[in-house]
Scaffold this active site. Structure first.
Site, PDB file in Angstrom:
ATOM      1  CB  ALA A 277      77.557 -37.469 -58.969  1.00  0.00           C
ATOM      2  CE  LYS A 278      81.516 -36.447 -51.786  1.00  0.00           C
ATOM      3  NZ  LYS A 278      81.703 -35.002 -51.619  1.00  0.00           N
ATOM      4  N   GLY A 279      81.232 -40.389 -55.047  1.00  0.00           N
ATOM      5  CA  GLY A 279      81.750 -41.740 -55.163  1.00  0.00           C
ATOM      6  C   GLY A 279      82.647 -42.059 -53.996  1.00  0.00           C
TER       7      GLY A 279
ATOM      8  CG  ASP B 246      84.916 -35.941 -50.131  1.00  0.00           C
ATOM      9  OD1 ASP B 246      84.511 -34.781 -49.982  1.00  0.00           O
ATOM     10  OD2 ASP B 246      84.653 -36.848 -49.321  1.00  0.00           O
TER      11      ASP B 246
ATOM     12  CB  VAL C  16      75.409 -42.398 -55.628  1.00  0.00           C
ATOM     13  CG1 VAL C  16      73.942 -41.972 -55.638  1.00  0.00           C
ATOM     14  CG2 VAL C  16      75.561 -43.738 -54.935  1.00  0.00           C
TER      15      VAL C  16
END
Ligand code: NAD
Length: 433
Positions: free
Chosen positions: A119-121, A160, A74
């Site tokens: 952003a992050k995934g 992460d 995202v």
């Protein structure tokens, strides 16, 4: 007078659970609107991610069977620069969680003034169930799937929960193979010999310590002799605990996934960290050293001056906030405090340094890594730490001033500073076409 246009509709794909991570983020944004002045008209752009990609990740397992995993990336907001944010491998990963984490990255990068968006995934997987080869195949296929939106100038992933330097190396290699040239700047948190940065591993814990020192100074809390309780003795909590101990503070309570241990005279934190690393948890330390194991829930009643939640989201609800004895809470973890607990802390005059600034040391050194990769010129660890400390101190000073001016808590002040920067960029860029 023209008729008022109806408000934008809430997202159909966000969770309807009022305690979901995205709902918590939205509540935090709502609290900041009164401080945004003329920029408030742009605030809806922060309430919807710019781009959300859901991918299917098929993996051939070692036994020849095929399993499919759900993956996400995202990009919440790119107004101030390329997307930046980690990749999480966890069975509970969901689109809602990834959206919230990406939004907190938008706030974080703006709060410390880095030229990035958020952003992050994540992939919905328990990596402990996979062999190394299966994990590599999953990582490479996931990277190829999100390869259509990531890139050194577009969106730069990082580690992460449950991802690390090796996984970043596979991601970098896969992206490089697909683009036909080595592209070190596509991810950060890489091993140092592959374009990683010195100081990255300890950067988040160091940022917790630096912002903690600044906050303690401002409330007249002497670090020497101060009692510290830490939840999570991993990368973030372990480094922060070590730095506070070296400043003369006493780490009096530690909770991790194996239990809760107290040591009123203070842990030998170097020894505790070595045992935790070797044997997997603080309960082993208690067994070896005869330290006192207590019921996990009692962790929140411990007599302490500084509390560092550095493990999981959603740990501090209103009920726990009423029992916490600390004068200062340093949020090493992302999203450890629920909004209703924030209200309790404010009433009880307990100062919270919020995650979006407190744990921003990691993304700051990720920024340094990205800059170094572009220049193919690498800095010493001392250079990294001096620059990191300055960015963290300056950010806290700015947020402190904003909080004092408006008589608001540090979280709302951090959101106010960050949202103003993001929405100013948004307004100046305008809506295309
Ligand atoms: P880590 O995996 O190194 O450590 C996690 C710690 O939490 C471990 O000590 C583990 O035992 C403990 N833990 C797990 N489940 C627990 C439970 N049920 N109760 C109590 N303790 C539990 O992870 P980390 O990198 O230190 O990250 C910790 C938090 O900090 C996460 O919220 C992460 O998103 C956030 N964070 C990390 C970074 C970074 O650079 N590593 C940056 C920003 C934010």
């Amino acid at each position: 007078m023209p008729a008022k246009t109806p408000a934008s509709k809430p997202l159909s794909f966000a969770s309807t659970d009022a305690h979901s991570a995205w709902a918590i983020y939205l509540a935090q944004i709502d609290r900041v609107v009164p401080y945004l002045g003329h920029l408030a008209k742009w605030v809806d752009s922060l309430k919807r991610p710019k781009r959300s990609l859901i991918v299917d990740v098929p993996v051939e397992m070692d036994d020849g069977s095929i399993r499919h995993f759900e993956g996400f990336r995202v990009q919440h907001n790119l107004s101030r620069g390329p997307g930046k944010g980690g990749i999480r491998f966890h069975p509970d990963v969901s689109l809602d969680e990834v959206m919230a984490l990406s939004a907190w990255m938008t706030i974080k990068t703006a709060a410390v003034g880095l030229p990035f968006g958020g952003a992050k995934g994540g992939v919905r997987v328990d990596p402990s169930e996979l062999s190394t080869k299966e994990l590599e195949r999953l990582t490479r296929r996931y990277t190829s799937e999100i390869g259509i939106i990531i890139g050194p100038q577009r969106d730069i992933p990082a580690p992460d929960v449950n991802t690390n330097g090796q996984i970043m190396a596979w991601m970098m290699d896969t992206y490089s193979m697909n683009t036909g040239h080595t592209s070190t700047g596509v991810v950060t948190g890489k091993p140092v010999h592959l374009g990683g940065s010195l100081g990255r591993v300890k950067a988040t814990g160091r940022g917790v310590y630096v912002t903690g020192c600044e906050a303690a100074k401002r409330i007249g809390l002497e670090l020497k002799g101060a009692r510290v309780a830490v939840q999570g003795l991993g990368n973030v909590g372990g480094t922060a605990a070590e730095l506070f101990a070296s400043a003369g503070s006493l780490v009096v309570a530690v909770q991790d996934h194996t239990g809760t241990v107290v040591a009123p005279e203070g842990f030998d934190i170097v020894e505790a960290l070595a045992i935790v690393k070797r044997e997997g948890g603080i309960a082993s330390y208690a067994k070896k050293k005869g330290a006192q194991l207590i019921d996990n829930e009692k962790f929140w009643d411990v007599e302490t001056d500084i509390l560092i939640p550095a493990a999981l989201e959603g740990q501090i609800n209103a009920e726990r906030a009423k029992r916490i004895k600390a004068k200062l809470v340093l949020e090493g973890a992302n999203g450890p405090t629920l909004p209703e607990a924030d209200d309790v802390f404010e009433k009880r005059d307990i100062l919270v340094v919020p995650d979006v600034i407190c744990n921003a040391g990691g993304v700051t050194v990720s920024y340094f890594e990205w800059v170094q990769d572009f220049n193919s010129f690498y800095w010493t660890e001392d250079e990294i730490n001096v620059r990191l400390d300055k960015i963290m101190r300056d950010a806290l000073e700015h947020i402190w001033t904003t909080a004092s001016q408006h008589k608001i808590g540090l979280r709302t002040a951090t959101f106010a500073v960050a949202c103003e920067r993001i929405l100013m960029a948004r307004a100046e860029r305008g809506i295309y076409p």
